[in-house]
Each structure stands twice: as C-alpha cells, then as structure tokens.
Design a protein around this motif. Structure first.
Motif, PDB file in Angstrom:
ATOM      1  N   PHE A  68       3.482  -9.732   4.497  1.00  0.00           N
ATOM      2  CA  PHE A  68       4.159  -9.691   5.792  1.00  0.00           C
ATOM      3  C   PHE A  68       3.526  -8.625   6.686  1.00  0.00           C
ATOM      4  O   PHE A  68       3.249  -7.516   6.234  1.00  0.00           O
ATOM      5  N   SER A  69       3.357  -8.964   7.961  1.00  0.00           N
ATOM      6  CA  SER A  69       2.859  -7.969   8.916  1.00  0.00           C
ATOM      7  C   SER A  69       3.304  -8.357  10.319  1.00  0.00           C
ATOM      8  O   SER A  69       3.482  -9.546  10.631  1.00  0.00           O
ATOM      9  N   TRP A  70       3.475  -7.347  11.167  1.00  0.00           N
ATOM     10  CA  TRP A  70       3.822  -7.617  12.559  1.00  0.00           C
ATOM     11  C   TRP A  70       2.646  -8.246  13.305  1.00  0.00           C
ATOM     12  O   TRP A  70       2.841  -8.983  14.279  1.00  0.00           O
ATOM     13  N   GLN A  71       1.416  -7.985  12.855  1.00  0.00           N
ATOM     14  CA  GLN A  71       0.260  -8.610  13.484  1.00  0.00           C
ATOM     15  C   GLN A  71       0.297 -10.126  13.280  1.00  0.00           C
ATOM     16  O   GLN A  71       0.007 -10.899  14.197  1.00  0.00           O
ATOM     17  N   ARG A  72       0.676 -10.537  12.066  1.00  0.00           N
ATOM     18  CA  ARG A  72       0.804 -11.971  11.800  1.00  0.00           C
ATOM     19  C   ARG A  72       1.921 -12.574  12.642  1.00  0.00           C
ATOM     20  O   ARG A  72       1.769 -13.649  13.224  1.00  0.00           O
ATOM     21  N   CYS A  73       3.045 -11.881  12.720  1.00  0.00           N
ATOM     22  CA  CYS A  73       4.170 -12.356  13.531  1.00  0.00           C
ATOM     23  C   CYS A  73       3.744 -12.521  14.993  1.00  0.00           C
ATOM     24  O   CYS A  73       4.059 -13.526  15.639  1.00  0.00           O
ATOM     25  N   ALA A  74       3.015 -11.534  15.513  1.00  0.00           N
ATOM     26  CA  ALA A  74       2.566 -11.594  16.912  1.00  0.00           C
ATOM     27  C   ALA A  74       1.556 -12.711  17.122  1.00  0.00           C
ATOM     28  O   ALA A  74       1.560 -13.376  18.175  1.00  0.00           O
ATOM     29  N   ARG A  75       0.689 -12.932  16.141  1.00  0.00           N
ATOM     30  CA  ARG A  75      -0.314 -13.991  16.263  1.00  0.00           C
ATOM     31  C   ARG A  75       0.356 -15.365  16.325  1.00  0.00           C
ATOM     32  O   ARG A  75       0.012 -16.205  17.175  1.00  0.00           O
ATOM     33  N   LEU A 128       8.804 -11.864   9.902  1.00  0.00           N
ATOM     34  CA  LEU A 128       8.735 -10.506  10.425  1.00  0.00           C
ATOM     35  C   LEU A 128       7.751  -9.656   9.618  1.00  0.00           C
ATOM     36  O   LEU A 128       7.227 -10.086   8.602  1.00  0.00           O
ATOM     37  N   GLY A 129       7.522  -8.436  10.103  1.00  0.00           N
ATOM     38  CA  GLY A 129       6.598  -7.532   9.440  1.00  0.00           C
ATOM     39  C   GLY A 129       7.273  -6.233   9.055  1.00  0.00           C
ATOM     40  O   GLY A 129       8.489  -6.082   9.152  1.00  0.00           O
ATOM     41  N   CYS A 130       6.467  -5.291   8.627  1.00  0.00           N
ATOM     42  CA  CYS A 130       6.983  -4.008   8.153  1.00  0.00           C
ATOM     43  C   CYS A 130       6.227  -2.897   8.865  1.00  0.00           C
ATOM     44  O   CYS A 130       4.989  -2.896   8.900  1.00  0.00           O
ATOM     45  N   ALA A 131       6.960  -1.948   9.423  1.00  0.00           N
ATOM     46  CA  ALA A 131       6.343  -0.836  10.143  1.00  0.00           C
ATOM     47  C   ALA A 131       5.558   0.061   9.180  1.00  0.00           C
ATOM     48  O   ALA A 131       5.892   0.177   7.996  1.00  0.00           O
ATOM     49  N   ALA A 132       4.543   0.727   9.707  1.00  0.00           N
ATOM     50  CA  ALA A 132       3.670   1.565   8.888  1.00  0.00           C
ATOM     51  C   ALA A 132       4.389   2.757   8.277  1.00  0.00           C
ATOM     52  O   ALA A 132       3.905   3.344   7.301  1.00  0.00           O
TER      53      ALA A 132
END
Length: 377
Positions: A358-365, A172-176
């Motif tokens: 961790f980032s949501w962009q990585r999770c989405a990719r 998972l990622g972390c919101a800005a």
C-alpha cells in the motif's frame, strides 16, 4: 488538468477522511499533469493547513445546537465555493465525502463506506437526514466513484445500481511516519503518558458504537489480573456520537488504571504510540478500509482484528482474526502474542511485508487516471 478538491474537512482534527484528503492531495501534487486547487471551506489554496481551525471543537459543538446547522453551513460553503470558481478555470471537481457541492462540470466522488446504510443508528438524526438528502443524487451526478476497498466497491455497485466501470478501487496508503522504532527512542513520549514501550495494548479510532470497543474492553478485562495490571489498554481517538455508551464498561477499568483513554493525539504522538504497542486491537464491526491496521503493521506491531467488511483486504495473512462478539477469543489472541515471542515476531514480519503493498503514490496514480478517464483522455 486543473482539479478542485474539497478539503474543508481539514478544518477539523484529522481522523480517517481528513488523513485521506491530506495524504492524497500531497501525493496528487507529485502527479504529472495534475494542477490541484484545495477548497478549504472559507478560502482556497494550494497548501494544506498545518493545523485545524482554532476553536473548531467549540464551534462544532455550538453548531449542533442550532436547528438546520448542516444546511446553513452547506449554503455558506456553496457561496464561497462558487466565488472561488469564478477566479479559476477548473476542469474537474473531486468530493471526498458524501455530499458534493454543486458544480457545473465533471465530478468525481469518493465513497469511503456505507456506514449510513448499515449502521444508521450510529449517525445523529440531523446528519443522517442530510446524507439521505444528498448522497443518492450525488452518486447519480458523479462521472466516477472511488472507493478504498473492493468490499465497499461491491456494496456501492449493488446499493446504487452502478455499472462496474463507474466504480474504481484506489486503496489507501501509509504515511512515512509509521515505521518500526527502537523502544529507547520512544521513552520520552511514552513516559510523559505513563506508558512503557512493549507493555501496553492499543485501540485507535473514533469512539462510536461501530468501532465495537466493548469487545476489546471485555477481552482485556478477562486477562489474568497480574498481566492486566502491567499491560494497560490504551484508547486513542476522538469522542464520537454516543461515545457515552462506553462509560459503564469503562468505569471499573478506568478506576483501577487498567484502561487509559488518551483522547485525540497529534499525528507524531500517534505514530510513536503505535510503534511502542505490543499489539493493536481493532474490533470494528464495519470499515471501508481501516487505516490504523495498515499503520500498525507498517510500525512493526501485530494486529488482532475482526474479519469483517474490508479488513481482510488490508491485513491479509498478517492479521490475527477473531469473531466480532467473542471477547474470549480476543483474550486468547492477546495471551499468545504476549507469551509466544516467535509467534509475535512472525506476525510482525508478515505485517511489515503486507504493508509494503500500500502507498499513497499508488492511490494518487489510480485517482489521477480516473480524472483523465472522466475528462476523456
């Protein structure tokens, strides 16, 4: 590719899986070649709902008193889902919870954890029955299973007998909104809650036995009285099943003002609460990931946590680890963070660095790559 994502959970106030669905859907919409349709329970849309369904808590409470409520709701949702599919050319269905709807095509599901296997006593009986009815068949149907951590991926492979290639880890990622903030910028929000930046500890999570909040409560109660009075323990989260078990432990601390139970807070307020805490206490017995740990580190706040399940994957060397049933160890960790400024700064720096992984962009990719693999490209 056109993907149907079940976002019905966004009808409720956002907790862990709701945050996952919201953040992942936003990040997926930035992925080239992904056309996302959100199923919202009663309707479909491309945009996330800005707020939970009005009166959701009251409706959910009433539904719990209706025999067979889970099955009735599922039947109604399946009808709405099917009607929407007739107007859409969906290539793939992604289910982020334990019981996918019926779909005559490729399906990907996310298994965030196996709480129902390890801690069945923490689930209401009717919900556990529905999980057991659906999850095994759902995993068999899924062309791919996503998990939030390597720990859960291993559990899923072993429990369901899945080959390695059918299970993919998408951390998972972390919101800005989670970032370090000057204490002066927090004065208004914290003041309204009776708090002072840097002078409280915080626990975040749904109030349920698995979260092991009793460890944090007992550790806080062991602090010297002079420190405890000026360092309240703030508990933020939705009331969960069997949350009433905490009542006896909480009574004395609540009466004296040593513990403040704030209940569910908005995303914006939670971000400020985390940024203003001296430390996050995360005593959970079992987690599929542990978003508050990541969010706290990204906010520049050290984390005292148990080394159970997936948590070491998230906190890494930045975490201050204690045993899950040792309140004295947690008390010692709290005292060191309060009294040793250089140690607090070191933990803070390590946490900020760890959070960058961790980032949501990585999770989405990773997620969109799984979609393409399932669809043969």
């Amino acid at each position: 590719m056109r993907v149907a994502l079940n976002a019905r959970i966004l009808q409720a106030p956002r907790t862990g899986i709701g945050q996952y669905v919201a953040a992942l859907s936003e990040a997926l919409q930035e992925q080239a070649g992904v056309d996302l349709d959100l199923f919202l329970g009663r309707s479909w849309g491309a945009d996330l709902p800005s707020a939970p369904m009005p009166g959701y808590a009251r409706k959910a409470s009433l539904a719990k008193r209706v025999p067979g409520a889970y099955r009735i709701r599922r039947w109604l949702e399946q009808r709405s889902f099917d009607r929407g599919l007739k107007r859409r050319q969906v290539d793939l269905y992604h289910e982020p919870t334990l019981w996918p709807l019926e779909f005559d095509g490729p399906m990907v599901m996310t298994l965030h954890d196996l709480t129902h296997v390890h801690y069945p006593q923490t689930q209401p009986a009717d919900r556990l029955l529905e999980i057991e009815r659906h999850v095994g068949r759902a995993v068999e149907r899924a062309q791919a299973v996503l998990t939030d951590s390597e720990h859960v991926a291993g559990e899923v492979r072993r429990h369901f007998g899945l080959p390695e290639e059918r299970v993919t880890v998408a951390p998972l990622g972390c919101a800005a909104r989670f970032y370090p903030r000057a204490y002066q910028a927090l004065e208004r929000t914290l003041g309204e809650l009776g708090l002072v930046a840097g002078r409280y500890l915080i626990c975040v999570g749904t109030l349920e036995p698995r979260k092991n909040l009793e460890l944090a409560l007992r550790a806080h109660a062991l602090l010297p009285a002079s420190l405890r009075k000026g360092l309240p323990l703030v508990i933020v989260g939705m009331p969960g099943w069997r949350a009433e078990q905490l009542d006896d432990t909480l009574k004395a601390s609540l009466a004296e003002g040593d513990v403040k139970v704030l209940g569910y807070q908005s995303d914006a307020v939670l971000a400020e609460l985390l940024a203003g805490a001296r430390a996050l206490l995360f005593p959970s017995l079992y987690e599929g990931f542990g978003l508050p740990v990541l969010e706290s580190m990204a906010s520049g706040v050290p984390v005292v946590l148990t080394g159970t399940s997936s948590l070491p994957e998230v906190a890494g060397e930045a975490g201050v680890y204690v045993e899950a049933h040792d309140p004295q160890a947690m008390t010692i960790a709290i005292l060191r963070l309060m009294e040793d400024e250089s140690y607090w700064q070191r933990c803070r720096t390590l946490g900020l660095e760890q959070a960058k992984a961790f980032s949501w962009q990585r999770c989405a990719r990773i997620t969109s790559d799984v979609y393409r693999k399932v669809l043969g490209g």
